[in-house]
Design a protein around this motif. Sequence first.
Motif, PDB file in Angstrom:
ATOM      1  N   PHE A   1     -33.317  20.509 -38.796  1.00 29.48           N
ATOM      2  CA  PHE A   1     -34.737  20.064 -39.893  1.00 29.48           C
ATOM      3  C   PHE A   1     -35.826  20.962 -38.890  1.00 29.48           C
ATOM      4  O   PHE A   1     -35.618  20.708 -37.901  1.00 29.48           O
ATOM      5  CB  PHE A   1     -35.341  18.999 -39.939  1.00 29.48           C
ATOM      6  N   GLU A   2     -37.117  21.463 -39.830  1.00 27.69           N
ATOM      7  CA  GLU A   2     -38.054  21.840 -39.509  1.00 27.69           C
ATOM      8  C   GLU A   2     -38.974  21.166 -39.589  1.00 27.69           C
ATOM      9  O   GLU A   2     -39.123  21.508 -40.957  1.00 27.69           O
ATOM     10  CB  GLU A   2     -37.914  23.227 -40.114  1.00 27.69           C
ATOM     11  N   PRO A   3     -40.024  21.822 -39.118  1.00 25.36           N
ATOM     12  CA  PRO A   3     -40.092  21.909 -38.143  1.00 25.36           C
ATOM     13  C   PRO A   3     -39.162  20.390 -37.154  1.00 25.36           C
ATOM     14  O   PRO A   3     -39.089  19.262 -37.298  1.00 25.36           O
ATOM     15  CB  PRO A   3     -42.117  21.180 -37.316  1.00 25.36           C
ATOM     16  N   ARG A   4     -38.765  21.003 -35.937  1.00 30.79           N
ATOM     17  CA  ARG A   4     -38.103  20.029 -34.917  1.00 30.79           C
ATOM     18  C   ARG A   4     -38.985  19.352 -34.109  1.00 30.79           C
ATOM     19  O   ARG A   4     -40.043  19.446 -33.764  1.00 30.79           O
ATOM     20  CB  ARG A   4     -37.457  20.798 -33.852  1.00 30.79           C
ATOM     21  N   PRO A   5     -38.404  17.848 -34.594  1.00 27.30           N
ATOM     22  CA  PRO A   5     -39.324  17.176 -33.949  1.00 27.30           C
ATOM     23  C   PRO A   5     -39.066  17.426 -31.290  1.00 27.30           C
ATOM     24  O   PRO A   5     -38.664  17.173 -31.525  1.00 27.30           O
ATOM     25  CB  PRO A   5     -39.341  15.440 -33.373  1.00 27.30           C
ATOM     26  N   ALA A   6     -40.525  16.862 -31.229  1.00 30.64           N
ATOM     27  CA  ALA A   6     -41.039  17.079 -29.492  1.00 30.64           C
ATOM     28  C   ALA A   6     -41.039  14.793 -29.117  1.00 30.64           C
ATOM     29  O   ALA A   6     -41.976  14.856 -29.852  1.00 30.64           O
ATOM     30  CB  ALA A   6     -41.911  18.373 -29.567  1.00 30.64           C
ATOM     31  N   LEU A   7     -40.775  15.425 -27.805  1.00 29.70           N
ATOM     32  CA  LEU A   7     -40.530  14.053 -27.612  1.00 29.70           C
ATOM     33  C   LEU A   7     -40.902  13.659 -26.767  1.00 29.70           C
ATOM     34  O   LEU A   7     -40.948  14.357 -25.278  1.00 29.70           O
ATOM     35  CB  LEU A   7     -38.562  13.636 -27.717  1.00 29.70           C
TER      36      LEU A   7
ATOM     37  N   ASP B   1     -44.709  25.761 -39.709  1.00 32.77           N
ATOM     38  CA  ASP B   1     -45.169  26.107 -38.565  1.00 32.77           C
ATOM     39  C   ASP B   1     -45.946  24.291 -37.656  1.00 32.77           C
ATOM     40  O   ASP B   1     -46.892  24.295 -36.839  1.00 32.77           O
ATOM     41  CB  ASP B   1     -45.928  27.045 -38.964  1.00 32.77           C
ATOM     42  N   GLY B   2     -45.873  23.459 -38.947  1.00 33.42           N
ATOM     43  CA  GLY B   2     -46.592  22.757 -38.044  1.00 33.42           C
ATOM     44  C   GLY B   2     -46.148  21.527 -36.620  1.00 33.42           C
ATOM     45  O   GLY B   2     -45.266  22.427 -36.001  1.00 33.42           O
ATOM     46  N   ARG B   3     -46.554  20.860 -36.366  1.00 27.46           N
ATOM     47  CA  ARG B   3     -46.039  19.734 -35.017  1.00 27.46           C
ATOM     48  C   ARG B   3     -45.729  18.530 -35.388  1.00 27.46           C
ATOM     49  O   ARG B   3     -46.135  17.841 -36.218  1.00 27.46           O
ATOM     50  CB  ARG B   3     -47.032  20.023 -33.928  1.00 27.46           C
ATOM     51  N   VAL B   4     -44.571  17.834 -35.076  1.00 29.19           N
ATOM     52  CA  VAL B   4     -43.811  16.389 -35.221  1.00 29.19           C
ATOM     53  C   VAL B   4     -44.126  16.335 -33.820  1.00 29.19           C
ATOM     54  O   VAL B   4     -42.708  16.617 -32.965  1.00 29.19           O
ATOM     55  CB  VAL B   4     -42.948  16.445 -36.775  1.00 29.19           C
TER      56      VAL B   4
END
Length: 697
Positions: free
Chosen positions: A557-563, A597-600
């Motif tokens: 999925f987009e946006p890809r989550p960052a850990l 173009d957001g952030r998770v």
Amino acid sequence: MNSIITFSYLVAAVGFVLLGAAWLTSWRGRRYRAVLSAACLLSAGWAAAVGYHAHQEISVSLAADLLEILRNAAWSLFLVALLGRHREPSHGLPFGLSRKVAAAGVGYLLFLALTVYGWWGGYVFEGIGQVSSMSLRLGWSVFGMLLVEQVYRNKPEQERWAIKFACLGIGGMFAYDFYMYSDALLFRGINPDIWAARGAINALTVPLIGISMARSASWNTGLALSRRVMFHSAALFGSALYLLAMGLAGYALRFFGGSWGNLMQVAFLFAALMLLLGILFSGTFRSWLKVFISKHFYTYNYDYREEWLRFTRTLSEPGPGLGERAIQAIATLVESPGGSLWMRREGHAYEPVAHWHAAPQQAREEAGSAFCRYLGESHWVVDLAEAARDPDKYPGLVLPDWLRQQPRAWLVVPMVMHGGLAGFVVLQQSRSPVILNWEVIDLLKIAGVQAASYLAQQEAADALLVARQFESFNRMSTFVVHDLKNLVSQLSLMVANAEKHRDNPEFQRDMVETVELSVEKMKLMLQKLGRSANMERPAPLSVEEVVRQAISNKRGFEPRPALQVRATGLRVLADRERLERVLGHLVQNAIEATPRDGRVTIEVGQRDGQALVSIRDTGVGMDEEFIRERLFRPFESTKAAGMGIGAFESREYIHELGGRLEVSSTPQVGTTFDVLLPLHEGQAAEVAPRAAAGELS
């Protein structure tokens, strides 16, 4: 002066003799016959002794003084008995006495001992001994007046009408003694005029006590003999008489048996003892003795307090078998050895559901039959022998063939619930003859209603259990459907990208891996539907590993989550599959609410001694009203294809683990979900700052 004293005391003696004789010959006097008769006769003896000594012109003898002490003791004992027991909490006192009665009894014994001592000292030691004797008799008078006050004050209004004249009469005697002995202590001698009038004063109290004696049927006492004590006493007394008779018979055998006498005596006594034990352990004999005692020694057939406590205790016993216990509780009321229970079931028929000390039954009775209609309309207890002998007493009753064919069937007790027939009990013939009067029939009716309420409550509890099982299954099905929706979303995204990346080996590997993972998850869902939700096996889990797996499932999925991992070694006690599903749902919501173009960002850390998983996005956000009113409400969703169950499931499971789910959001700015879970015992978290992790591929 002596003639006046003689006449005064002889009038009192005659009055108390007549009063005592009337009490001894009156059928109403059975309750207090001994103590009240003793008080009257001792008063008469005391008055006659004083009058005789006055006529002979000699001083009062030791016998007259002793009779006065016993007379006061008898009237005090009568007041203590009349005071009886009251409904106070148990204080561990002997015989269940209240504190007031126990205090009165102790005071009675104390004053009796002190008065006898003072009386003895008054004759053995002059001067000081006489003063102490007067003081103790004065104290006895005060004690008597206190007893009178306690008796009158502690009786209910309806009983004061019966005892008020007795209280006036006995209280008058003690009050005059108090006046006489107070005057004697003050002037160091008894006033002859007061002494002479004492006999007349006591004679005037006789009519007052006589009026209360005529009302003695309304007297009440808590010192009653229970049926249980009466039963065991009768059995013990009968056993003693039997053993005495057998002992005499054995002695006769020994005396007349010659050389065989000793052998015959031992054998006879052993056989007699075995016969006695067999009788005492016989249920038929015990039933007969209970019925005999209730019929000949008590106004009513039952001690309702004991019977209702036993009835309720039998029905309330834990465990299965309520039907058998209901039959037992009803059968014991009429000494029946067994019975069977029919209850209404689906299909409008009464079916046998339980039996107690009886053969299993197979016969069904239709609800519309004449027999069931009669029980449902009349609510009457049916005596089968009487119904066969005199059918006119049961108009409209038609006994079914299966009931006629039962040789030991005796009574049919209807079990009424909300005005309708919930079931009925067929009891076997009693061990001893029982007269079915209005009291027995009414008790059986009430017992049937009470047993029906217990059985209805059990049926309602069973139905509720089944409903909860279905509810649990339906709830689990809802969660499974929700997870299937997420899997469908993943597969749909993969199909949408297949045309574009079908020749890409890396995409092909991801596609195969995604399909395998989806198949595995669907198998787990089917397994979960096939077993109870309570089959979960919580185990210590690494928070970081669970979060990484949940993020890995969303890599398409987009946006890809960052850990970001800010604390390592965090472990919690949970079911891995459910916790992964809960975190995955929150990550999925964050992705769907955020533009490409957001952030998770998902952060793993520690706060207030708990494990923290923080999921932040820069999506559309939510207002406070939506969070408060709709976010966690099941089956409500703002998504076109949403089911509104994910957030509710997430919060519920987090609460089950002892954690909490915190939400903060600003419209058009973003949302943060903070999952706080208690750390597993014995696991220390190593907090290590780490650089912000990049996107996971």
